[in-house]
Design a protein around this motif. Structure first.
Motif: not given
Ligand code: C2E
Length: 349
Positions: A202-203, A205-209, A211, A251, A267-268
């Motif tokens: 998850l880290c 992935a550098e998702d903008a949402s 965590l 999730d 997450p999110g």
């Protein structure tokens, strides 16, 4: 064994590393059992490996390294055990299947080539054949060769079909073993290995949402275990895990982090909803009066402390973990049975 440790135990520093291992084990009061020696060898040989970091964390938290803890560390971090055995077995089965398929293909290939030669010969013979009896012989020979090809093809098809089945069985079995290797046997939650993988993933992935990571710890668990015994202690771990599972559908990733510590990855989700979930778990755990199943003794209630941190942009998993851990310890210091967010601490600092 990691490459780093592999090199270290055969390199110029090997004996001084081994001596350090003994000295270190003695200084922290760990028995020099073969398993502990192996664990400490990995720890000192590669202090930044996941095992090295975990041992450091346990020592910093003054956790007593019992045989049970060592077994748990070995199961989680040492590169052996059931999974690698199963993978070796699966490799042997695959080897066997591939060899047998290769043999069947080679045989079918030869039969096809022979058939080609038979057809070519027949064509030549047919050109010069005059009488019906030699034509009859020719057709008889061709029919025999065709039946042979058909038989070989059928054998090959059967072989492929059975190999397909065997490989599918193997895949299902390996998937099950992989799941087991990622699951904590006592609580059925995901284990530390699964947690580390998911958090790194998850880290990375550098998702903008958002965590958020929470760590939960059962208060005074050691005292509880000393009073009521390990078996009842295990039931309490199962109880907390059940409560966590109930409020962590979808999730949310609930894990047994080690010993009496648990972690949840959200997450999110931001601080607000995470606080609400943790408070629900905390209330639910504390509200139930437990009974010792064997004697019906009243065990009273157990409480949990929790800390959480929302990931900062670009923050590494280890740093996020450290902030969530610091928040957990703030909950402990403030009297336990509470939830603390890292942002509260950071604002206060
Ligand atoms: P478990 O012992 O496998 O029980 C699974 C579920 O069966 C429990 O889920 C509960 O719904 C039901 N159950 C089992 N035994 C009893 C019982 O004596 N009375 C009642 N009313 N229901 C029972 P639950 O409550 O979510 O608990 C999950 C796990 O947490 C249990 O697994 C057990 O390991 C532990 N646990 C929960 N409460 C207690 C308790 O009071 N004492 C002990 N020793 N363990 C408990």
């Amino acid at each position: 064994m990691t490459v780093k440790v592999e090199v270290a135990v055969r390199g110029p520093e090997a004996y001084s590393l081994a001596r350090n291992v003994i000295t270190e084990m003695e200084s922290v009061g760990v028995w020099p059992t073969p398993l502990n020696f192996e664990l400490w060898l990995h720890y000192l040989g590669d202090p930044e490996s996941p095992l090295g970091r975990e041992i450091r964390r346990l020592l910093n938290d003054n956790v007593v390294i019992s045989d049970e803890t060592s077994e748990m560390l070995a199961a989680e971090f040492l590169p052996r055990g059931r999974l690698s055995e199963e993978i070796r077995d699966a490799g042997a089965v695959l080897d066997r299947e591939l060899t047998s398929i290769a043999t069947a293909i080679a045989k079918a290939h030869k039969t096809q080539a022979d058939y080609g030669v038979t057809l070519a010969d027949a064509s030549e013979t047919m050109d010069g054949a005059q009488d019906p009896s030699s034509l009859k012989d020719l057709v008889g020979g061709l029919s025999h060769a065709t039946r042979r090809v058909r038989r070989e093809t059928a054998i090959l098809e059967k072989r492929l079909e059975s190999s397909n089945k065997e490989i599918a069985r193997l895949q299902t079995h390996l998937e099950q073993v992989r799941r087991e290797a990622m699951t904590d046997a006592l609580t059925n939650l995901a284990n530390r290995k699964a947690f580390d993988e998911r958090l790194e993933e998850l880290c990375a992935a550098e998702d903008a949402s958002p965590l958020t990571l929470a760590i939960l710890d059962i208060d005074h668990f050691k005292r509880f275990n000393d009073t009521w015994g390990h078996q009842t202690g295990d039931q309490v771990l199962r109880y907390v895990a059940t409560v966590m599972s109930r409020v962590c559908p979808g999730d949310r990733f609930a894990t047994r982090f080690g010993g009496e510590e648990f972690a949840i990855i959200f997450p999110g989700e931001k601080a607000g909803s995470v606080t609400a979930v943790l408070e629900t778990i905390r209330h639910e755990v504390a509200s139930r009066s437990l009974r010792r199943r064997s004697t019906n003794d009243d065990l009273g209630t157990v409480t949990i402390s929790a800390g959480f941190a929302q990931r900062l942009p670009g923050e590494a998993a280890a740093a996020l973990l450290e902030r969530a851990d610091a928040a957990l310890y703030a909950s402990k210091r403030a009297g336990r049975n509470r939830v603390t967010g890292a942002s509260t601490l950071e604002k206060a600092a």
